[in-house]
Design a protein around this motif. Structure first.
Motif, PDB file in Angstrom:
ATOM      1  N   MET A 131      -8.812   5.239  15.448  1.00 56.18           N
ATOM      2  CA  MET A 131      -8.957   4.025  14.640  1.00 56.18           C
ATOM      3  C   MET A 131      -8.378   4.228  13.244  1.00 56.18           C
ATOM      4  O   MET A 131      -7.680   3.355  12.706  1.00 56.18           O
ATOM      5  N   ILE A 132      -8.652   5.385  12.656  1.00 65.39           N
ATOM      6  CA  ILE A 132      -8.143   5.669  11.310  1.00 65.39           C
ATOM      7  C   ILE A 132      -6.615   5.749  11.321  1.00 65.39           C
ATOM      8  O   ILE A 132      -5.932   5.214  10.433  1.00 65.39           O
ATOM      9  N   ASP A 137      -1.207   3.516  10.059  1.00 66.41           N
ATOM     10  CA  ASP A 137       0.118   3.110  10.545  1.00 66.41           C
ATOM     11  C   ASP A 137       0.389   1.634  10.274  1.00 66.41           C
ATOM     12  O   ASP A 137       1.513   1.241   9.937  1.00 66.41           O
ATOM     13  N   GLU A 138      -0.639   0.801  10.424  1.00 68.21           N
ATOM     14  CA  GLU A 138      -0.444  -0.643  10.255  1.00 68.21           C
ATOM     15  C   GLU A 138      -0.362  -1.045   8.786  1.00 68.21           C
ATOM     16  O   GLU A 138       0.389  -1.963   8.423  1.00 68.21           O
ATOM     17  N   CYS A 139      -1.133  -0.378   7.928  1.00 70.83           N
ATOM     18  CA  CYS A 139      -1.186  -0.796   6.518  1.00 70.83           C
ATOM     19  C   CYS A 139      -0.019  -0.277   5.683  1.00 70.83           C
ATOM     20  O   CYS A 139       0.320  -0.875   4.651  1.00 70.83           O
ATOM     21  N   ASP A 144       2.828  -0.008  -0.234  1.00 71.12           N
ATOM     22  CA  ASP A 144       1.987  -1.062  -0.808  1.00 71.12           C
ATOM     23  C   ASP A 144       2.247  -1.176  -2.312  1.00 71.12           C
ATOM     24  O   ASP A 144       1.996  -0.240  -3.075  1.00 71.12           O
ATOM     25  N   SER A 145       2.737  -2.332  -2.752  1.00 69.93           N
ATOM     26  CA  SER A 145       3.096  -2.518  -4.166  1.00 69.93           C
ATOM     27  C   SER A 145       1.864  -2.511  -5.068  1.00 69.93           C
ATOM     28  O   SER A 145       1.938  -2.073  -6.223  1.00 69.93           O
ATOM     29  N   TYR A 146       0.731  -3.005  -4.563  1.00 71.31           N
ATOM     30  CA  TYR A 146      -0.482  -3.037  -5.383  1.00 71.31           C
ATOM     31  C   TYR A 146      -0.974  -1.621  -5.666  1.00 71.31           C
ATOM     32  O   TYR A 146      -1.374  -1.299  -6.795  1.00 71.31           O
ATOM     33  N   LEU A 147      -0.963  -0.764  -4.655  1.00 64.86           N
ATOM     34  CA  LEU A 147      -1.373   0.621  -4.867  1.00 64.86           C
ATOM     35  C   LEU A 147      -0.430   1.329  -5.831  1.00 64.86           C
ATOM     36  O   LEU A 147      -0.860   2.133  -6.667  1.00 64.86           O
ATOM     37  N   GLN A 148       0.856   1.022  -5.723  1.00 62.98           N
ATOM     38  CA  GLN A 148       1.831   1.644  -6.621  1.00 62.98           C
ATOM     39  C   GLN A 148       1.593   1.231  -8.068  1.00 62.98           C
ATOM     40  O   GLN A 148       1.724   2.041  -8.988  1.00 62.98           O
ATOM     41  N   LYS A 153      -2.020   6.929  -4.603  1.00 61.35           N
ATOM     42  CA  LYS A 153      -1.236   7.444  -3.487  1.00 61.35           C
ATOM     43  C   LYS A 153      -2.163   7.847  -2.351  1.00 61.35           C
ATOM     44  O   LYS A 153      -3.192   8.489  -2.584  1.00 61.35           O
ATOM     45  N   VAL A 154      -1.806   7.467  -1.156  1.00 62.26           N
ATOM     46  CA  VAL A 154      -2.578   7.822   0.039  1.00 62.26           C
ATOM     47  C   VAL A 154      -1.733   8.774   0.870  1.00 62.26           C
ATOM     48  O   VAL A 154      -0.646   8.413   1.342  1.00 62.26           O
TER      49      VAL A 154
END
Length: 479
Positions: A131-132, A137-139, A144-148, A153-154
Motif C-alpha cells: 500500500m505504501i 508511485d502514484e503521488c 510535487d511543486s508544493y513540496l518543492q 523532500k521524500v
C-alpha cells in the motif's frame, strides 16, 4: 426475532435511538417502546370522523386515511412515543418508520464487535508495504511543486530500515505431571507454549455446581450437552492438578436476576466453592449480573462460559483445548498459581537475583468528546513474585464542568501507594523494581501523561511515612 427476545432487543439496542416518520408530510421524531401484532391484526378504535368508535386494523386505516397500501402488512407494528408525552403511544407500520440518521452511539462495543473491528483493520506487513509503495508511485512526491516550495523532500527509493532483535523468551515453569515436586520448563515458541504438565499450586474442590442459564426453556439437546460438559470437567482438570472430590450439583435457571441471586444464595448455603455458569442465548447484562452477585454481593467464585462455545468445541480434541483455556482462569480465581515466570533469562541487562519485581497495569477508558460521561481508570498491581496474584483499583473520574474527560489518572500516587502496601503486606517486604504497562494513550497525549504519571509514581514512593516506603526512594522505574 421471537416475541420473547423483543424486550431484550428494545432494552439493549433500540431504547436510546430516535425514529422518524414522514407519511404525514411532517418529520416527527419518536422513541421506541415495544413491538405489537402485525398490521393486519392490530386493531384500535377510531377517535374522530364519521366512524368514531369503530374498530379498524392498521392496514385498513393507512389505506383509507393516508392512501398508503402497506407492502408488508404481516410485519409487527412498532409502538412509538414522544418523550414529551410518554403516556401517549402511536402504533405505526414498521415500513413507515426509519432510524434517524447520524446518531452517535455512546455504548461501548461488545467483545465480539471489538474482535470484528480488529480483524477488519489489521493489515499484514506485506500488504501494508504494498500500500505504501503504491501511494509513493502514484503521488510522485519528487515532482510535487508544493513540496518543492516548502523544501520538503521524500526519499521514495527505499523504506527506512531499523535494526531489530528477537527477545529471549522467559522460562515458564510448571510441576511435572509424573513427579509433582520437580519443576519442568516448557519450551516457548513465538510467545506460545503447550500445557503438558501440572500447575504450580492448586487446590481440591469439595463441592461445586454447574448452572445452565437460559433465556427460554432449554431443550433436551442443550441439557444433554451441559451434562456432558459437567462430566468431562473433573477428568480434564485433574491432568493439571485441579481435583474435584464430588460430582457437580446440576441446575437450570431462567435468565432472571432474582432467580440467579436466589440460586447463588442456595448454593452458597450448601457449601459450594465454585459455580460454573453456562450462558445459553443471553445478553451481556446477565453475565454482568452474575459477576456482580458473585464478586461483590456474595463473594462466590464463578466461571462463565457460553453455550455456543461449547457447541462449537464439542469434538473431543477441541473440547480438550477449550477446557485447557478454561482451567487456567479457573485455577487463578481459586487462588492457585498456574506457572512461574523466570525473568532472569529474558533480561538484557545484568540483574541481581535478589531483585524483586512488581508489575503494574494502567488503563483509562473514556467516552469520546463527552462532557457528561466520566472516564474509568483502572490500576492493577501484582501482589507476589510470581505475578499471578494481584490487587486493583477502579475509579470514576468526572471532568470539571465544561471540560472533556482526559487520559490522565487523578490521584494516581494514592492508588500506587495503596498497591505498594498490598505487596508489602503480602510479602513482608517491598519490591525494588517497578514495571509499568500503560495502555490507551494516543500520540498527542503521550508526553503529558508520561510527565504526570512518572511524577505521581515518584510521589507514591516518597510520600509515605512508612519507613519501608521511604527506603524505596532509590528504586528504578521501567516503562
Amino acid at each position: 426475532i421471537s416475541p420473547n427476545d423483543q424486550p431484550l432487543l428494545v432494552r439493549k439496542i433500540l431504547k436510546s435511538i430516535w425514529f422518524v416518520t414522514t407519511h404525514t408530510n411532517q418529520v416527527r421524531k419518536y422513541r421506541l417502546k415495544s413491538f405489537g401484532r402485525s398490521s393486519n391484526e392490530h386493531r384500535f378504535s377510531q377517535d374522530h370522523g364519521e366512524n368514531q368508535g369503530e374498530q379498524i386494523n392498521v392496514t385498513d386505516y393507512f389505506r383509507e386515511k393516508w392512501n398508503i397500501r402497506l407492502r408488508y402488512p404481516h410485519l409487527p407494528v412498532v409502538e412509538l412515543f414522544n418523550p414529551v408525552d410518554k403516556n401517549k403511544s402511536h402504533f405505526l407500520p414498521m415500513e413507515l418508520v426509519t432510524v434517524d440518521e447520524w446518531q452517535r452511539s455512546l455504548k461501548p462495543l461488545t467483545t465480539e464487535q471489538r474482535a470484528k473491528v480488529t480483524k477488519k483493520t489489521v493489515v499484514k506487513p506485506g500488504e501494508r508495504f504494498g500500500m505504501i509503495r503504491r501511494v509513493i508511485d502514484e503521488c510522485r512526491f519528487d515532482q510535487d511543486s508544493y513540496l518543492q516550495k516548502f523544501g520538503i523532500k521524500v526519499h521514495s527509493n527505499d523504506m527506512l530500515k531499523i535494526a531489530a532483535r528477537i527477545l529471549t523468551p522467559p522460562d515458564i515453569k510448571y510441576k511435572s505431571a509424573k513427579d509433582n515436586q520437580r519443576d519442568v520448563i516448557e519450551k516457548v515458541q513465538i510467545g506460545k507454549w503447550y500445557l503438558n504438565n501440572q500447575f504450580n499450586k492448586t487446590r481440591e474442590i469439595r463441592i461445586w455446581a454447574l448452572v445452565l442459564v437460559s433465556q427460554k426453556e432449554p431443550d433436551a439437546r442443550q441439557v444433554g450437552l451441559a451434562r456432558d460438559f459437567a462430566s468431562k470437567i473433573p477428568k480434564a482438570m485433574s491432568r493439571y492438578g485441579v481435583r474435584f472430590n464430588s460430582a457437580a450439583i446440576e441446575k437450570s435457571d431462567a435468565a432472571v436476576p432474582d432467580t440467579i441471586l436466589a440460586r447463588m444464595n442456595e448454593l452458597k448455603m450448601l457449601g459450594c466453592e465454585v459455580i460454573i455458569y453456562i450462558l445459553n442465548q443471553v445478553g451481556d447484562d446477565i453475565y454482568h449480573v452474575i459477576k456482580y452477585f458473585g464478586n461483590v454481593k456474595l463473594g462466590m467464585v464463578t466461571q462463565c462460559t457460553r453455550f455456543d462455545k461449547l457447541f462449537a468445541n464439542n469434538e473431543p480434541r477441541k473440547m480438550d483445548m477449550y477446557i485447557q483455556n478454561l482451567v487456567q482462569k479457573f485455577n487463578a480465581k481459586l487462588g492457585g498459581i498456574n506457572q512461574l515466570v523466570s525473568l532472569m533469562r529474558a533480561l538484557t541487562s545484568s540483574s541481581p537475583r535478589t531483585d524483586i519485581f512488581m508489575f503494574f497495569g494502567i488503563d483509562c477508558t473514556r467516552t469520546t468528546c463527552s462532557r457528561e460521561q466520566p472516564s474509568i481508570a483502572a490500576i492493577i498491581g501484582s501482589k507476589d513474585s510470581t505475578s499471578t496474584q494481584y490487587a486493583g483499583r477502579v475509579v470514576q473520574q468526572y471532568c470539571p464542568k465544561g471540560k472533556i474527560s482526559v487520559e490522565i489518572i487523578k490521584d494516581l500516587h494514592i492508588y500506587v501507594r495503596e498497591l505498594l502496601h498490598e505487596f508489602s503486606h503480602h510479602n513482608t517486604h517491598l519490591p525494588n523494581k517497578l514495571v509499568f504497562y500503560r495502555a490507551g494513550v494516543d500520540d498527542g497525549s503521550f508526553q503529558k501523561v508520561l510527565d504526570n504519571e512518572v511524577r505521581a509514581i515518584q510521589r507514591a514512593c516518597k510520600g509515605s511515612k512508612d519507613h519501608h516506603i521511604n527506603s524505596f526512594n532509590k528504586s528504578n522505574y521501567l516503562f
